[in-house]
Scaffold this motif. Structure first.
Motif, PDB file in Angstrom:
ATOM      1  N   ARG A 112      75.614  47.069-102.145  1.00 40.94           N
ATOM      2  CA  ARG A 112      75.904  47.899-100.444  1.00 40.94           C
ATOM      3  C   ARG A 112      74.557  48.877-100.227  1.00 40.94           C
ATOM      4  N   THR A 113      74.422  50.048-101.578  1.00 44.81           N
ATOM      5  CA  THR A 113      73.394  51.482-100.824  1.00 44.81           C
ATOM      6  C   THR A 113      71.916  50.642-100.763  1.00 44.81           C
ATOM      7  N   LYS A 114      71.621  49.561-101.378  1.00 48.60           N
ATOM      8  CA  LYS A 114      70.562  48.825-100.824  1.00 48.60           C
ATOM      9  C   LYS A 114      70.637  48.455 -99.865  1.00 48.60           C
ATOM     10  N   ILE A 115      71.519  47.474 -99.880  1.00 48.78           N
ATOM     11  CA  ILE A 115      71.339  46.504 -97.749  1.00 48.78           C
ATOM     12  C   ILE A 115      70.999  47.777 -96.824  1.00 48.78           C
ATOM     13  N   ALA A 116      72.230  48.992 -97.121  1.00 53.35           N
ATOM     14  CA  ALA A 116      72.357  49.387 -96.246  1.00 53.35           C
ATOM     15  C   ALA A 116      71.514  50.258 -96.342  1.00 53.35           C
ATOM     16  N   ASN A 117      70.324  50.891 -96.770  1.00 52.11           N
ATOM     17  CA  ASN A 117      69.001  51.640 -97.149  1.00 52.11           C
ATOM     18  C   ASN A 117      68.134  51.130 -95.836  1.00 52.11           C
ATOM     19  N   VAL A 118      68.009  48.822 -96.806  1.00 52.51           N
ATOM     20  CA  VAL A 118      67.250  48.880 -95.617  1.00 52.51           C
ATOM     21  C   VAL A 118      67.371  48.672 -94.090  1.00 52.51           C
ATOM     22  N   LEU A 119      68.805  48.666 -93.952  1.00 51.84           N
ATOM     23  CA  LEU A 119      69.054  48.622 -92.250  1.00 51.84           C
ATOM     24  C   LEU A 119      68.538  49.407 -91.611  1.00 51.84           C
ATOM     25  N   ARG A 120      69.010  50.513 -92.631  1.00 52.02           N
ATOM     26  CA  ARG A 120      68.954  51.801 -91.858  1.00 52.02           C
ATOM     27  C   ARG A 120      67.117  51.973 -91.768  1.00 52.02           C
ATOM     28  N   GLY A 121      66.475  52.000 -92.666  1.00 52.09           N
ATOM     29  CA  GLY A 121      65.521  51.974 -92.524  1.00 52.09           C
ATOM     30  C   GLY A 121      64.256  51.149 -91.682  1.00 52.09           C
TER      31      GLY A 121
ATOM     32  N   ASN B 262      58.889  43.755 -94.297  1.00 46.43           N
ATOM     33  CA  ASN B 262      59.259  44.092 -92.778  1.00 46.43           C
ATOM     34  C   ASN B 262      60.637  44.160 -92.770  1.00 46.43           C
ATOM     35  N   PHE B 263      61.936  44.322 -92.453  1.00 44.94           N
ATOM     36  CA  PHE B 263      63.313  42.771 -92.916  1.00 44.94           C
ATOM     37  C   PHE B 263      62.567  42.898 -90.742  1.00 44.94           C
ATOM     38  N   ILE B 264      62.874  43.325 -90.806  1.00 40.50           N
ATOM     39  CA  ILE B 264      62.996  43.098 -88.768  1.00 40.50           C
ATOM     40  C   ILE B 264      62.018  41.579 -88.195  1.00 40.50           C
TER      41      ILE B 264
ATOM     42  N   GLY C 217      66.241  50.593 -88.753  1.00 38.45           N
ATOM     43  CA  GLY C 217      66.179  51.524 -87.280  1.00 38.45           C
ATOM     44  C   GLY C 217      67.666  51.278 -86.584  1.00 38.45           C
ATOM     45  N   PHE C 218      68.706  50.592 -87.994  1.00 35.35           N
ATOM     46  CA  PHE C 218      69.908  49.452 -87.492  1.00 35.35           C
ATOM     47  C   PHE C 218      70.487  50.735 -88.031  1.00 35.35           C
ATOM     48  N   LYS C 219      72.166  51.457 -87.528  1.00 42.88           N
ATOM     49  CA  LYS C 219      73.285  52.178 -87.286  1.00 42.88           C
ATOM     50  C   LYS C 219      74.170  52.085 -87.971  1.00 42.88           C
ATOM     51  N   ILE C 220      74.208  52.034 -89.112  1.00 42.53           N
ATOM     52  CA  ILE C 220      75.743  51.803 -89.509  1.00 42.53           C
ATOM     53  C   ILE C 220      77.333  52.249 -88.557  1.00 42.53           C
ATOM     54  N   VAL C 221      78.101  51.432 -88.026  1.00 41.77           N
ATOM     55  CA  VAL C 221      78.755  51.728 -86.867  1.00 41.77           C
ATOM     56  C   VAL C 221      80.285  51.750 -87.866  1.00 41.77           C
ATOM     57  N   TRP C 222      80.675  50.699 -88.382  1.00 41.74           N
ATOM     58  CA  TRP C 222      81.852  49.960 -88.427  1.00 41.74           C
ATOM     59  C   TRP C 222      81.706  49.223 -90.359  1.00 41.74           C
ATOM     60  N   VAL C 223      82.610  49.379 -91.173  1.00 41.51           N
ATOM     61  CA  VAL C 223      82.444  48.803 -92.662  1.00 41.51           C
ATOM     62  C   VAL C 223      83.892  48.434 -92.968  1.00 41.51           C
ATOM     63  N   ASN C 224      83.924  46.783 -92.884  1.00 42.70           N
ATOM     64  CA  ASN C 224      85.783  46.259 -94.047  1.00 42.70           C
ATOM     65  C   ASN C 224      85.064  46.049 -95.146  1.00 42.70           C
ATOM     66  N   GLU C 225      86.274  45.203 -95.869  1.00 41.03           N
ATOM     67  CA  GLU C 225      86.213  44.834 -97.039  1.00 41.03           C
ATOM     68  C   GLU C 225      87.219  44.134 -97.319  1.00 41.03           C
ATOM     69  N   GLU C 226      87.450  42.774 -98.102  1.00 46.92           N
ATOM     70  CA  GLU C 226      88.771  41.905 -98.667  1.00 46.92           C
ATOM     71  C   GLU C 226      88.174  41.477 -99.431  1.00 46.92           C
ATOM     72  N   ALA C 227      89.019  40.859-100.127  1.00 53.23           N
ATOM     73  CA  ALA C 227      88.883  39.839-101.517  1.00 53.23           C
ATOM     74  C   ALA C 227      88.733  40.974-102.396  1.00 53.23           C
ATOM     75  N   GLU C 228      88.934  42.056-103.284  1.00 54.07           N
ATOM     76  CA  GLU C 228      88.837  43.351-103.224  1.00 54.07           C
ATOM     77  C   GLU C 228      87.717  43.552-103.092  1.00 54.07           C
TER      78      GLU C 228
ATOM     79  N   LEU D  35      72.532  49.050 -82.834  1.00 52.90           N
ATOM     80  CA  LEU D  35      70.956  48.863 -82.211  1.00 52.90           C
ATOM     81  C   LEU D  35      70.555  49.943 -80.954  1.00 52.90           C
ATOM     82  N   PRO D  36      69.415  50.543 -81.312  1.00 52.11           N
ATOM     83  CA  PRO D  36      68.516  51.643 -80.474  1.00 52.11           C
ATOM     84  C   PRO D  36      68.046  50.639 -79.997  1.00 52.11           C
ATOM     85  N   GLN D  37      67.520  51.464 -78.671  1.00 48.73           N
ATOM     86  CA  GLN D  37      67.765  51.097 -77.487  1.00 48.73           C
ATOM     87  C   GLN D  37      66.167  49.608 -77.668  1.00 48.73           C
ATOM     88  N   ARG D  38      64.960  50.006 -79.133  1.00 46.25           N
ATOM     89  CA  ARG D  38      64.078  49.134 -79.168  1.00 46.25           C
ATOM     90  C   ARG D  38      64.322  47.555 -79.579  1.00 46.25           C
ATOM     91  N   LEU D  39      65.272  47.924 -80.783  1.00 46.41           N
ATOM     92  CA  LEU D  39      65.687  46.161 -80.986  1.00 46.41           C
ATOM     93  C   LEU D  39      65.843  45.577 -80.211  1.00 46.41           C
TER      94      LEU D  39
END
Length: 441
Positions: free
Chosen positions: A18-27, A140-142, A29-40, A50-54
């Motif tokens: 979770r930490t790794k995926i979040a760091n890649v996404l934030r790097g 580059n993730f983008i 340019g994305f902002k994580i605004v909601w999270v949810n989980e299921e199946a334990e 998305l920022p304006q650039r994306l």
């Protein structure tokens, strides 16, 4: 720190993945605004802002879904689950594309194959891929997202447009007609060349009216009915079923005699009673609800007895006598919208040797080709999502060659796109630039 941010931080800190995926996404340019989980915690989602650039790059201002399933082997239902989340969160989430992550090394291929026929493009990633993206690796993730988006030709849309994201131009016309229809007692006929976008306009109007929430919508494609059984009774039953399905308010009316009572038209025991039952049920809806009812008929010229090969006989006159009679009895509660290629059935005083009940009854409008700026917007917006950029000269040439006919615009764009993807050679068609986009000139 805001409460939501604290919750998101706790959620992401629960595992290294979770930490790794979040760091890649934030790097990226994305902002994580909601999270949810299921199946334990084995299935979880992130909503990305998305920022304006994306926003400019991907052509959407909506949030993007990331759906992570921590399973070693890919399962097709993973895509179905992501599709369901997008549907339930409409209109919050982007319907153009979403990201799926699993532990399967072949996730990208499996996701592409599973979602091939879906409207939403699902971009598959192996969880191990995230070790290669910044800030953990050189990739580059983008750019990785764009490469996956290149796989789908977004210009290729052989059927009518059913999603708002695929609809371009004519916004003013949609707003004008929708406003007229929702008031009740207004009737519009939209006519034009084949493939000019009439059915797409109908779907857009239907969506607009449904979103406004002040009308019940019934919609039938007469071409389908014509193929099954070209009869007035089948058309009225099908129209009634569509109205019945449009809202729970109607399904809660216990006194309906036709709508929602038969699974198939062939199951109706006495088809000669359909006209009377349709009339009864429309009256019940009008008297027990306050919204207007909008009835939409596509390919309406098939009803005309003057259409070559028509098997409808006198049905045109009988259907419209009933519908017009209901409209006159309940002013400002019913509106009719029809589409077709030829308005002649609505412009003659007599049809099939009988008085025409819809002579001068509809406001006839013609659907014109897209304007130059609308052509540009279609080509540039869809092209941008695939990493394809257009220069001014190319846009001018394509608009001139197609005359703004949307099907031709998309067809030519679809022909050009594979050249730019590198599937075919063409020295004078463009080249990749340093950002991974492709210029058409």
């Amino acid at each position: 720190m805001a409460v939501d941010e604290q919750r998101i931080a706790r959620f992401l800190s629960r595992s290294e993945l979770r930490t790794k995926i979040a760091n890649v996404l934030r790097g990226a340019g994305f902002k994580i605004v909601w999270v949810n989980e299921e199946a334990e915690g084995k299935r979880w989602s992130l909503f990305l802002k998305l920022p304006q650039r994306l926003r400019d790059l991907f052509g959407t201002a909506r949030e993007v879904l990331v759906w992570v399933v921590e399973s070693a082997e890919f399962q097709a239902r993973t895509v179905t689950q992501a599709e369901q989340i997008i549907s339930e969160e409409r209109p919050r989430l982007c319907e153009d594309f979403a990201i799926i992550v699993t532990l399967d090394s072949n996730t990208m291929r499996h996701v592409s194959e599973t979602a091939e026929t879906l409207d939403t493009i699902f971009l598959g990633f192996d969880a191990k891929d995230f070790s290669n993206y910044s800030p953990y690796g050189p990739s580059n993730f983008i750019e990785a997202m764009q490469r996956r988006l290149y796989v789908r030709d977004l210009y290729d849309l052989p059927s009518a447009v059913t999603r708002a994201e695929d609809f371009f131009g004519r916004r003013g016309m949609v707003s004008e007609i929708a406003t007229s229809l929702r008031r009740g007692g207004r009737h519009v006929g939209l006519f034009g060349l084949r493939k000019i976008g009439k059915t797409s306009m109908l779907y857009k109007l239907r969506s607009t009216l449904q979103t406004s929430g002040d009308s019940y919508i019934g919609h039938v494609d007469i071409e389908r009915i014509d193929a099954i059984e070209p009869s007035a009774e089948n058309l009225l039953w099908s129209l009634g079923e569509s109205i019945y399905d449009s809202h729970r308010h109607i399904r809660n009316i216990a006194t309906l005699q036709l709508f929602g009572k038969y699974r198939l038209f062939s199951s109706i025991p006495d088809k000669s009673a359909v006209f009377e039952l349709f009339d009864h049920d429309i009256r019940e809806i009008v008297e027990k609800t306050s919204r207007s009812i909008v009835m939409m008929l596509d390919e309406v010229e098939l009803l005309s007895p003057s259409t070559p090969g028509s098997e409808w006989g006198s049905s045109f006159v009988r259907i419209w006598r009933l519908l017009r009679g209901l409209d006159q009895q309940f002013p400002n509660r019913l509106s009719y919208f029809v589409t077709g290629t030829n308005p002649s059935a609505f412009e003659v005083s007599n049809i099939g040797g009988r008085e025409n009940p819809v002579y001068n009854y509809f406001k006839v409008q013609y659907l014109r080709p897209l304007a130059k700026d609308e052509v540009d917007t279609l080509l540039v917006t869809l092209g941008h999502k695939m990493g394809l950029s257009w220069d001014t000269a190319a846009l001018e040439r394509l608009a001139g060659a197609t005359g703004g006919h949307p099907a031709l615009v998309r067809s030519l764009g679809s022909i050009i796109e594979p050249f730019q993807c590198g599937h075919r050679s063409g020295d004078d068609l463009g080249a990749r630039n340093g950002q991974g986009s492709r210029a058409v000139g």
